[in-house]
Design a protein around this motif. Sequence first.
Motif, PDB file in Angstrom:
ATOM      1  N   ARG A   1      37.277  42.783  42.626  1.00 19.36           N
ATOM      2  CA  ARG A   1      36.566  42.692  41.346  1.00 19.36           C
ATOM      3  C   ARG A   1      37.377  41.911  40.315  1.00 19.36           C
ATOM      4  O   ARG A   1      36.811  41.157  39.510  1.00 19.36           O
ATOM      5  CB  ARG A   1      36.255  44.099  40.830  1.00 19.36           C
ATOM      6  N   ALA A   2      38.689  42.083  40.337  1.00 18.32           N
ATOM      7  CA  ALA A   2      39.535  41.318  39.418  1.00 18.32           C
ATOM      8  C   ALA A   2      39.435  39.828  39.720  1.00 18.32           C
ATOM      9  O   ALA A   2      39.423  38.990  38.802  1.00 18.32           O
ATOM     10  CB  ALA A   2      40.983  41.790  39.529  1.00 18.32           C
TER      11      ALA A   2
ATOM     12  N   VAL B   1      47.948  41.252  36.942  1.00 16.91           N
ATOM     13  CA  VAL B   1      46.675  41.912  37.240  1.00 16.91           C
ATOM     14  C   VAL B   1      46.824  42.820  38.458  1.00 16.91           C
ATOM     15  O   VAL B   1      46.392  43.980  38.451  1.00 16.91           O
ATOM     16  CB  VAL B   1      45.568  40.866  37.467  1.00 16.91           C
TER      17      VAL B   1
ATOM     18  N   THR C   1      44.404  35.439  37.794  1.00 16.15           N
ATOM     19  CA  THR C   1      45.163  36.221  38.756  1.00 16.15           C
ATOM     20  C   THR C   1      45.323  35.441  40.055  1.00 16.15           C
ATOM     21  O   THR C   1      44.435  34.663  40.445  1.00 16.15           O
ATOM     22  CB  THR C   1      44.473  37.571  39.056  1.00 16.15           C
TER      23      THR C   1
ATOM     24  N   ALA D   1      36.110  38.555  38.393  1.00 18.34           N
ATOM     25  CA  ALA D   1      36.155  38.474  36.931  1.00 18.34           C
ATOM     26  C   ALA D   1      36.914  37.229  36.487  1.00 18.34           C
ATOM     27  O   ALA D   1      36.510  36.538  35.540  1.00 18.34           O
ATOM     28  CB  ALA D   1      36.803  39.731  36.356  1.00 18.34           C
ATOM     29  N   ALA D   2      38.015  36.923  37.180  1.00 19.28           N
ATOM     30  CA  ALA D   2      38.787  35.725  36.839  1.00 19.28           C
ATOM     31  C   ALA D   2      37.982  34.465  37.141  1.00 19.28           C
ATOM     32  O   ALA D   2      37.977  33.512  36.347  1.00 19.28           O
ATOM     33  CB  ALA D   2      40.102  35.723  37.613  1.00 19.28           C
TER      34      ALA D   2
ATOM     35  N   GLY E   1      37.698  37.721  32.913  1.00 19.89           N
ATOM     36  CA  GLY E   1      38.900  38.509  33.129  1.00 19.89           C
ATOM     37  C   GLY E   1      40.103  37.601  33.176  1.00 19.89           C
ATOM     38  O   GLY E   1      39.969  36.367  33.268  1.00 19.89           O
TER      39      GLY E   1
END
Length: 244
Positions: free
Chosen positions: A159-160, A219, A172, A163-164, A169
């Motif tokens: 998910r990170a 992250v 990362t 988002a990036a 986000g």
Amino acid sequence: MATPDTFISIDGGKSALRLLVATGDRRQTGAGPGMSYRPGEDGVERIADAVRTAAAGVELPDRVAGVIAGLTGVPGDPGPRRALARRLGEVLGGPALVAEDVHLAHAGALNGPGTVLCVGTGTNVLAMGAGGEYTTVEGWGPALGDRGSGYAIGLAGLRAATAALDGVGPATALTEPFRDAVGGGDLGGLQRFYRDPDLVARIAGFAPVVLAAAADDAVALAICDAAVADLVALAAAAAARQPD
């Protein structure tokens, strides 16, 4: 000289199943596939097949003295649980007892009072008092819980990365391995990802990537810190409920 008895222990999680055969001082090990829940089945035959796969690489006597299986996917209803014990007895050639994996983990780690966290693809915690009474925390599965687990870390990492990629986000290093993990970012790749019958284990498989990235990526480090905090909170909650 009498032949020593053979005992078999099985540790079955969502990502993999491990089997240990003990005959006197001799030890043999085998491995099979994990056991995620699937709609419309009680899991008995699939678990038996996984055990059969794990046993294919070891030498078994005609009769074993006993089998103990600690399984994430152990059937909760008495009928299927008894059926599974019978099937494992047939596959391995001896009387079998099946239990939740956290009970086997607790017995192996402490063999007495205390609190044990059983953390792999999922999370379960068991606290036992001196009299053998116990309480459990977590064990809710991937949709409702599994805090601090490999699945939780892997999902947070994926998910990170999305988002990036979407610009909502922080940047990362997880974006680079993300595409390989999901089979590409195109529609076809995503559809194959979601259709994977072992999706839970696949998502948990991204956890080692997150752990490795945490050394240099803020992250990934934050994800790991959050998982540790969850596990500490679970252990404290279980210990607070531990029977006297």
